[in-house]
Design an enzyme around this catalytic site. Structure first.
Site, PDB file in Angstrom:
ATOM      1  CB  CYS A 113      -1.172   0.077   1.337  1.00  0.00           C
ATOM      2  SG  CYS A 113      -1.782  -1.520   1.655  1.00  0.00           S
TER       3      CYS A 113
ATOM      4  NE  ARG B 196       1.693  -9.151   4.688  1.00  0.00           N
ATOM      5  CZ  ARG B 196       0.204  -9.203   4.639  1.00  0.00           C
ATOM      6  NH1 ARG B 196      -0.667  -9.775   5.108  1.00  0.00           N
ATOM      7  NH2 ARG B 196      -0.126  -7.781   3.994  1.00  0.00           N
TER       8      ARG B 196
ATOM      9  CD  GLN C 242      -0.538  -8.571   0.129  1.00  0.00           C
ATOM     10  OE1 GLN C 242       0.237  -7.467  -0.105  1.00  0.00           O
ATOM     11  NE2 GLN C 242      -2.151  -8.539   0.754  1.00  0.00           N
TER      12      GLN C 242
ATOM     13  CG  ASP D  53      -1.767  -5.081  -2.621  1.00  0.00           C
ATOM     14  OD1 ASP D  53      -3.736  -4.790  -2.409  1.00  0.00           O
ATOM     15  OD2 ASP D  53      -1.168  -4.741  -1.698  1.00  0.00           O
TER      16      ASP D  53
ATOM     17  CG  HIS E 100      -3.878  -0.183  -2.796  1.00  0.00           C
ATOM     18  ND1 HIS E 100      -2.069  -0.480  -3.561  1.00  0.00           N
ATOM     19  CD2 HIS E 100      -4.371   0.081  -2.120  1.00  0.00           C
ATOM     20  CE1 HIS E 100      -2.332  -1.522  -2.569  1.00  0.00           C
ATOM     21  NE2 HIS E 100      -2.976  -1.028  -1.378  1.00  0.00           N
TER      22      HIS E 100
ATOM     23  CE  LYS F 216     -12.379  -6.965   7.603  1.00  0.00           C
ATOM     24  NZ  LYS F 216     -11.802  -8.044   8.114  1.00  0.00           N
TER      25      LYS F 216
ATOM     26  CG  HIS G  99      -6.545  -1.041   1.186  1.00  0.00           C
ATOM     27  ND1 HIS G  99      -4.719  -1.024   0.947  1.00  0.00           N
ATOM     28  CD2 HIS G  99      -6.902   0.186   1.964  1.00  0.00           C
ATOM     29  CE1 HIS G  99      -4.326   0.194   2.231  1.00  0.00           C
ATOM     30  NE2 HIS G  99      -5.437   0.825   2.727  1.00  0.00           N
TER      31      HIS G  99
END
Ligand SMILES: [Zn+2]
Ligand SMILES: [Zn+2]
Length: 643
Positions: A335, A364, A382, A384, A386, A466, A512
């Protein structure tokens, strides 16, 4: 004298104090036999618990969720009792209830063997058959510490030492065996009729890898044998589909202990599947108006201070590394990187929405005990994205994200979803007004798409509401993959802006979202969902050409070339082996199509087509076969020739 109010609102009067068992008996002998525990004014108690004042009482049986927990919990005690009878040197530690069962950790000098488990289970049956009463006793804390140290149970003594000194400790005794426990428990061991020990593994004391290794025995327990049997069948099914085993059998990936735990190595066949997944994903995103980004794997720690991750996400991050006396952090998220690109220029309202996607690899920290195949790893990619948009664009963006999500998941063969909307928690950033607006937009998007969803009131993150999407796989298990998360926090922390129509500066909204979640984990789910029988569009080898004798070598290679030139993933097996053997081997490798060529096929310019499920599709020309395969591949997970 107590008036007992039952869950249906009816009342029973007693002229003396009564136990839960008495109350169950008073209602009926059937219930008395089934009673495992009671709930008195909401609190769970043993059946021996005595009620001497007016109360609301419910009788708990194996049909209740709590009853099932009591059975599992009591079976964990039964396990510990059996282990200590067979292995007196073993010390007990903890034995919690988990999904579908329980485990118990023992301090023991060696790992328990499968033969040990059998013996332990037999001993448990003996103890259950003896129908030993399970009785609660109470001690002062220090007395309990002394007691457990006295019988050589130092782990128990250590656990009790963490409890405040003024608290009473409850112990449970069954036969001559005692364990520390809050309870409640089944009235006697005879209530434990349907259990099975399933596996054994190492686990560190208190989950800390610098502590000693304990031996953890897993088991499952149910109210009756029928429920146990049903569960064991399901377990067998899941084991047959275990992605770790199939991944090895099909040579798709490995986890290399030499490289450290939780790090995934994609082998050529797994990498082929990943490339197809990624290509599809990129095409889908470009078509949906996204731009694709690439960002680094590390960045200055100060960036993570600004984003707040070093504060609220510390335990998920690796230690920083030092370069030129500055600290660099391996990225746990993508992000902030996308935010930096946003901030690299002055943005106008005309630029919004901006949709930026990245297959971003993150790292992680996970405890080694939590790692599990591809499902729980330390480094993963990911899918991912945005989206930066204006407030009034939220609703349209959410609808578009849901479309993309459901289309993408459907292509991978998932069309059964469970969707949840999570709203404002007590502690949150952002005004009530923006929370209300954003939550209403998420709700409206779900309603517009006529999607059933559950609401988790207060279950949102502190920075925004979310939507989570769970998929159901071929054997009914649910997996959380997709998430769409609004964020009122990062734009604030990074002081993000755009210039509105009137020339004033405004904050953009940040969304996200991930569709597949992590490529590694999604791959694991796919392997189990399909049991390694990937549809043709994903299969690492779509067809294999098998010659019957070496007279067809040249013909087989010509077909391979023809199909490869059309973009298909094809192999030829020219080994001098019996055709039945070759067919069996490639069927086990789950290759969708087996193209057998003998003299007849070579002369007539055809291939004899078989599927991996054994169906004979007859003789087709190479072109005919290519055409059918092309149609099937274009249909992705939704269309198969085969099944
Ligand atoms: Zn207990
Ligand atoms: Zn993000």
């Amino acid at each position: 004298m107590p008036a007992i109010t039952l869950p249906d609102g009816s009342q029973r009067q007693f002229d003396h104090a009564v136990s839960i068992a008495d109350i169950a008996q008073d209602i009926g002998p059937g219930l008395a036999k089934a009673a495992l525990a009671g709930r008195v004014d909401g609190r769970l108690v043993d059946t021996a618990h005595v009620v001497d004042a007016d109360a609301r009482v419910a009788i708990v049986t194996g049909k209740d969720e709590e009853g099932l927990e009591i059975i599992r919990h009591s079976t964990a005690h039964l396990l510990a009792q059996a282990v200590q009878q067979l292995f007196p040197q073993a010390q007990v530690t903890i034995g919690p209830v988990i999904e579908n069962g329980f485990y118990y950790d023992f301090a023991f000098e060696r790992a328990f063997t499968p033969e040990d488990l059998e013996a332990i289970e037999a001993q448990m049956r003996k103890l259950a058959g003896a129908d030993l009463p399970v009785r609660r006793e109470v001690m002062q804390r220090d007395e309990a510490i002394e007691y457990f140290n006295g019988i050589g149970e130092h782990y128990k003594a250590e656990i009790i030492a963490d409890i405040p000194a003024d608290q009473q400790i409850s112990l449970y005794r069954q036969g001559d065996w005692v364990d520390l426990c809050r309870g409640p428990h089944v009235p006697s061991t005879g209530f434990l009729k349907a259990f099975k020990l399933t596996s054994v593994a190492g686990a560190y004391w208190r989950g800390n890898s610098s502590n000693e290794m304990l031996q953890r025995i897993y088991g499952t327990a149910w109210p009756d044998r029928k429920a146990l049997k049903k569960y064991l069948v399901r377990l067998e099914e899941a084991e047959r589909r275990d992605h770790r085993r199939i991944g090895k059998d099909l040579d798709l990936f490995s986890l290399q202990e030499d490289a450290g735990g939780g790090l995934v190595f994609w082998h050529p066949k797994g990498a082929r599947i990943r490339r197809v997944m990624e290509d599809f994903w990129r095409d889908q995103h470009v078509a949906a108006g996204y731009e694709l980004l690439y960002t680094p794997h590390i960045a200055l720690q100060t960036l993570w201070d600004t984003s707040g991750h070093t504060d609220f996400y510390r335990e998920g991050m690796y230690e920083p590394m030092v370069e030129d006396e500055r600290l660099y952090q391996l990225k746990p998220m993508n992000c902030p990187f996308h935010v930096l690109i946003y901030k690299n220029a002055l943005r106008s309202h005309r630029d919004l929405p901006m949709r930026w996607a990245e297959l971003g690899t993150v790292y992680r920290h996970e405890m080694s005990g939590a790692l599990h195949g591809l499902m729980r790893v330390r480094g993963f990619t990911q899918d991912d994205a945005h989206i930066f948009c204006r407030e009034e664009q939220i609703a349209d963006e959410i609808v578009a994200i849901l479309d993309l999500t459901l289309d993408t998941l459907a292509a991978f063969g998932f069309d059964d979803f469970a969707i949840e909307l999570s709203t404002r928690p007590e502690k949150a950033v952002g005004s009530d007004e923006i929370w209300d607006k954003a939550t209403a937009a998420l709700r409206a998007a779900l309603q517009a798409k006529e999607i059933d969803f559950a609401v988790d009131e207060g279950g949102g993150a502190f920075y925004g509401p979310k939507i989570d999407v769970k998929i159901r796989d071929a054997i009914g298990r649910q997996w959380q993959c997709s998430t769409v998360q609004l964020d009122f926090n990062l734009p604030e922390r990074f002081d993000m802006e755009y210039v509105a129509e009137d020339g004033a500066r405004h904050r953009p909204i940040m969304i996200h979202r991930a569709l597949l979640g992590s490529l590694e984990r999604f791959f694991g789910i796919l392997i189990e969902h399909y049991e390694g029988r990937f549809p043709a569009w994903l299969a690492p080898v779509q067809a294999v050409i098998l010659n019957i004798t070496d007279r067809q070598d040249k013909y087989a290679l010509e077909i391979e070339e023809t199909l490869k030139n059309q973009g298909f993933r094809v192999e030829t097996d020219l080994r001098n082996e019996k055709i039945g053997f070759k067919i069996r081997q490639h069927t086990l490798q789950r290759v969708p199509y087996l193209l057998v060529v003998g003299d007849r096929e070579a002369e007539s310019n055809t291939v004899a087509v078989r599927t991996r499920s054994g169906e004979d599709l007859g003789s087709l020309s190479t072109d005919e076969f290519a055409q059918r395969l092309r149609t099937e591949v274009a249909g992705r997970g939704l269309a198969t020739l085969e099944d």
